[in-house]
Scaffold this motif. Structure first.
Motif, PDB file in Angstrom:
ATOM      1  N   LEU A 135       1.014  -0.878  -0.227  1.00  0.00           N
ATOM      2  CA  LEU A 135      -0.387  -0.117  -0.292  1.00  0.00           C
ATOM      3  C   LEU A 135       0.806   1.258  -0.118  1.00  0.00           C
ATOM      4  N   PRO A 136       1.585   1.413  -1.069  1.00  0.00           N
ATOM      5  CA  PRO A 136       2.094   2.778  -1.217  1.00  0.00           C
ATOM      6  C   PRO A 136       1.875   4.204  -0.768  1.00  0.00           C
ATOM      7  N   ARG A 137       0.265   4.145  -0.653  1.00  0.00           N
ATOM      8  CA  ARG A 137      -0.713   5.217   0.139  1.00  0.00           C
ATOM      9  C   ARG A 137       0.058   5.916   1.591  1.00  0.00           C
ATOM     10  N   ILE A 138       0.350   4.810   2.319  1.00  0.00           N
ATOM     11  CA  ILE A 138       0.323   4.587   3.694  1.00  0.00           C
ATOM     12  C   ILE A 138       2.146   5.131   3.597  1.00  0.00           C
ATOM     13  N   ASP A 139       1.923   6.171   4.390  1.00  0.00           N
ATOM     14  CA  ASP A 139       3.371   7.321   4.540  1.00  0.00           C
ATOM     15  C   ASP A 139       4.665   6.890   5.720  1.00  0.00           C
ATOM     16  N   VAL A 140       3.636   6.560   6.680  1.00  0.00           N
ATOM     17  CA  VAL A 140       3.888   6.469   7.710  1.00  0.00           C
ATOM     18  C   VAL A 140       3.170   4.709   9.179  1.00  0.00           C
ATOM     19  N   VAL A 141       3.963   4.312   8.956  1.00  0.00           N
ATOM     20  CA  VAL A 141       2.855   3.175   9.796  1.00  0.00           C
ATOM     21  C   VAL A 141       3.424   2.606  11.331  1.00  0.00           C
ATOM     22  N   ASP A 142       2.956   2.539  11.985  1.00  0.00           N
ATOM     23  CA  ASP A 142       3.589   2.135  13.763  1.00  0.00           C
ATOM     24  C   ASP A 142       2.437   0.654  14.562  1.00  0.00           C
ATOM     25  N   VAL A 143       3.797  -0.728  13.905  1.00  0.00           N
ATOM     26  CA  VAL A 143       2.544  -1.754  14.705  1.00  0.00           C
ATOM     27  C   VAL A 143       2.951  -2.159  15.951  1.00  0.00           C
ATOM     28  N   VAL A 144       1.388  -1.663  16.853  1.00  0.00           N
ATOM     29  CA  VAL A 144       2.162  -1.911  18.065  1.00  0.00           C
ATOM     30  C   VAL A 144       2.054  -3.472  18.861  1.00  0.00           C
ATOM     31  N   ARG A 145       1.605  -3.726  19.993  1.00  0.00           N
ATOM     32  CA  ARG A 145       1.880  -4.685  20.561  1.00  0.00           C
ATOM     33  C   ARG A 145       0.941  -4.132  21.690  1.00  0.00           C
ATOM     34  N   GLY A 146      -0.533  -5.080  21.716  1.00  0.00           N
ATOM     35  CA  GLY A 146      -1.292  -4.115  22.637  1.00  0.00           C
ATOM     36  C   GLY A 146      -1.282  -5.534  23.682  1.00  0.00           C
ATOM     37  N   TRP A 147      -1.113  -5.766  24.488  1.00  0.00           N
ATOM     38  CA  TRP A 147      -1.546  -6.954  26.163  1.00  0.00           C
ATOM     39  C   TRP A 147      -2.847  -6.597  26.244  1.00  0.00           C
ATOM     40  N   PRO A 148      -2.779  -8.626  26.235  1.00  0.00           N
ATOM     41  CA  PRO A 148      -2.298  -9.518  26.449  1.00  0.00           C
ATOM     42  C   PRO A 148      -2.648  -9.963  25.176  1.00  0.00           C
ATOM     43  N   HIS A 149      -3.740  -9.463  23.980  1.00  0.00           N
ATOM     44  CA  HIS A 149      -4.801 -10.032  22.644  1.00  0.00           C
ATOM     45  C   HIS A 149      -4.771  -9.267  21.820  1.00  0.00           C
ATOM     46  N   GLY A 150      -3.786  -8.205  21.716  1.00  0.00           N
ATOM     47  CA  GLY A 150      -3.692  -7.098  20.721  1.00  0.00           C
ATOM     48  C   GLY A 150      -2.866  -6.820  19.721  1.00  0.00           C
ATOM     49  N   ILE A 151      -3.085  -6.655  18.504  1.00  0.00           N
ATOM     50  CA  ILE A 151      -2.320  -5.742  17.648  1.00  0.00           C
ATOM     51  C   ILE A 151      -2.568  -4.737  16.747  1.00  0.00           C
ATOM     52  N   GLY A 152      -1.957  -3.707  17.151  1.00  0.00           N
ATOM     53  CA  GLY A 152      -2.555  -2.034  16.818  1.00  0.00           C
ATOM     54  C   GLY A 152      -1.953  -2.017  15.801  1.00  0.00           C
ATOM     55  N   LEU A 153      -2.410  -1.130  14.402  1.00  0.00           N
ATOM     56  CA  LEU A 153      -1.936  -0.623  13.522  1.00  0.00           C
ATOM     57  C   LEU A 153      -2.085   0.560  12.709  1.00  0.00           C
ATOM     58  N   LYS A 154      -1.156   1.561  13.078  1.00  0.00           N
ATOM     59  CA  LYS A 154      -1.528   3.318  13.633  1.00  0.00           C
ATOM     60  C   LYS A 154      -0.641   3.125  12.495  1.00  0.00           C
ATOM     61  N   VAL A 155      -1.532   3.693  10.594  1.00  0.00           N
ATOM     62  CA  VAL A 155      -1.473   4.338   9.910  1.00  0.00           C
ATOM     63  C   VAL A 155      -0.971   5.982   9.450  1.00  0.00           C
ATOM     64  N   LYS A 156      -0.073   6.452   8.620  1.00  0.00           N
ATOM     65  CA  LYS A 156      -0.755   8.290   7.981  1.00  0.00           C
ATOM     66  C   LYS A 156      -0.898   7.902   6.535  1.00  0.00           C
ATOM     67  N   GLU A 157      -1.345   8.314   5.710  1.00  0.00           N
ATOM     68  CA  GLU A 157      -1.410   8.124   4.642  1.00  0.00           C
ATOM     69  C   GLU A 157      -0.605   9.534   3.558  1.00  0.00           C
ATOM     70  N   ARG A 158      -0.445   9.465   2.561  1.00  0.00           N
ATOM     71  CA  ARG A 158       0.522  10.443   2.087  1.00  0.00           C
ATOM     72  C   ARG A 158      -0.981  11.464   1.490  1.00  0.00           C
ATOM     73  N   THR A 159      -0.155  12.334   1.152  1.00  0.00           N
ATOM     74  CA  THR A 159      -1.613  13.492   1.321  1.00  0.00           C
ATOM     75  C   THR A 159      -0.734  14.405   0.019  1.00  0.00           C
ATOM     76  N   PRO A 160      -1.658  14.164  -1.308  1.00  0.00           N
ATOM     77  CA  PRO A 160      -1.223  14.439  -3.035  1.00  0.00           C
ATOM     78  C   PRO A 160      -1.145  16.272  -2.945  1.00  0.00           C
ATOM     79  N   VAL A 161      -0.406  16.858  -3.268  1.00  0.00           N
ATOM     80  CA  VAL A 161       0.267  17.889  -3.281  1.00  0.00           C
ATOM     81  C   VAL A 161       0.141  18.291  -4.550  1.00  0.00           C
ATOM     82  N   LEU A 162       0.113  17.358  -5.906  1.00  0.00           N
ATOM     83  CA  LEU A 162      -0.243  17.708  -7.307  1.00  0.00           C
ATOM     84  C   LEU A 162      -0.837  16.549  -7.688  1.00  0.00           C
ATOM     85  N   ILE A 163      -1.428  16.306  -8.930  1.00  0.00           N
ATOM     86  CA  ILE A 163      -1.347  15.040  -9.612  1.00  0.00           C
ATOM     87  C   ILE A 163      -0.576  15.233 -10.934  1.00  0.00           C
TER      88      ILE A 163
END
Length: 264
Positions: A103-131
């Motif tokens: 997914l090249p649209r994703i600029d920043v991603v942070d994968v975190v463990r949420g004990w005791p049973h979770g995984i969190g995916l925090k993403v920041k998408e790229r913003t277009p300035v030109l097309i």
């Protein structure tokens, strides 16, 4: 022959009694050390079993946050988190790499463990300035010049990039020297520097050469920007020029210390 004195006999008796006393003192200490060692081994083994072998600390849910254009379902599919695996064994770096690759649209991603049973995916998408229009589709370009997505409908409020290098010898030389990608990055620099009020009505960023970039506004006005250099100074000059000449149709801030306007 004189026998040992009373004091000497006392000292010998004391020496002969020392070893049993030391042994008696060492025995409780040795038992304590052994008990502590066994306890530590059992605790370590229990911790390893709890982390890797038990059903207590396994991945049961995956959450997604930060999406705008992408859907959580798209992120979940690309991440391919191993649900049911021990939480401690999840390779977060591998998940991040998969998300960036798929997914090249994703600029920043942070994968975190949420004990005791979770995984969190925090993403920041790229913003277009030109097309950039390509056939019936549009390629989105972010503020670093990265072409990250192709869409069928142009996003609102994002100016189009027109790379129209003229046939003049200077323009051709500029293209050969800098290359298309560098010219695109210069256009991005300009798009980032445009004053907010002007950016909202900018429809086209036109690039003819490295130092010949202009803006076409939605109301028919034109701004000659020049190169991407001295962007802040050019933005201030353009703002002042538009206030001073509200009816002008043509603005030139390529030399910000000597801006000009014309037409009415």
């Amino acid at each position: 022959m004189v026998g040992p004195t009373t004091a000497e006999r006392g000292e010998r008796q004391q020496e002969s009694s020392d070893p049993p006393l030391v042994r008696r003192r060492l025995r409780p200490r040795l038992r304590t050390i052994i008990i502590l060692a066994v306890t530590l081994v059992l605790l370590g083994a229990g911790s390893v079993w709890a982390l890797y072998g038990s059903q207590w600390l396994r991945v049961e849910r995956v959450s997604v946050s930060g999406t705008r254009v992408l859907t959580p379902a798209q992120v979940l599919e690309a991440a391919d988190v191993p649900v049911g695996a021990p939480l401690i064994s999840v390779d977060t770096d591998a998940i991040e790499a998969r998300l960036r690759r798929k997914l090249p649209r994703i600029d920043v991603v942070d994968v975190v463990r949420g004990w005791p049973h979770g995984i969190g995916l925090k993403v920041k998408e790229r913003t277009p300035v030109l097309i950039v229009q390509k056939g019936r589709n549009f390629i989105e370009v972010d503020d670093e010049g990265v072409r990250f997505a192709t869409v069928s409908e142009a996003p609102k409020g994002v100016p189009a990039l027109e790379l129209t290098v003229s046939r003049s010898s200077s323009a051709a030389a500029s293209l050969r020297r800098f290359g298309e990608e560098r010219l695109v990055r210069e256009a991005v620099r300009v798009a980032r520097a445009i004053p907010a009020a002007v950016a909202r009505i900018t429809q086209v960023v036109k690039v003819r050469s490295y130092d010949d970039i202009s803006l076409e506004l939605g109301d028919g006005r034109t701004v000659v920007w020049g190169s991407g250099e001295k962007g802040a100074a050019k933005a201030r000059a353009l703002t002042a020029l538009m206030k001073a000449s509200p009816d002008a149709r043509y603005f030139d801030v390529s030399v910000p210390t000597a801006p000009a306007s014309a037409g009415s």
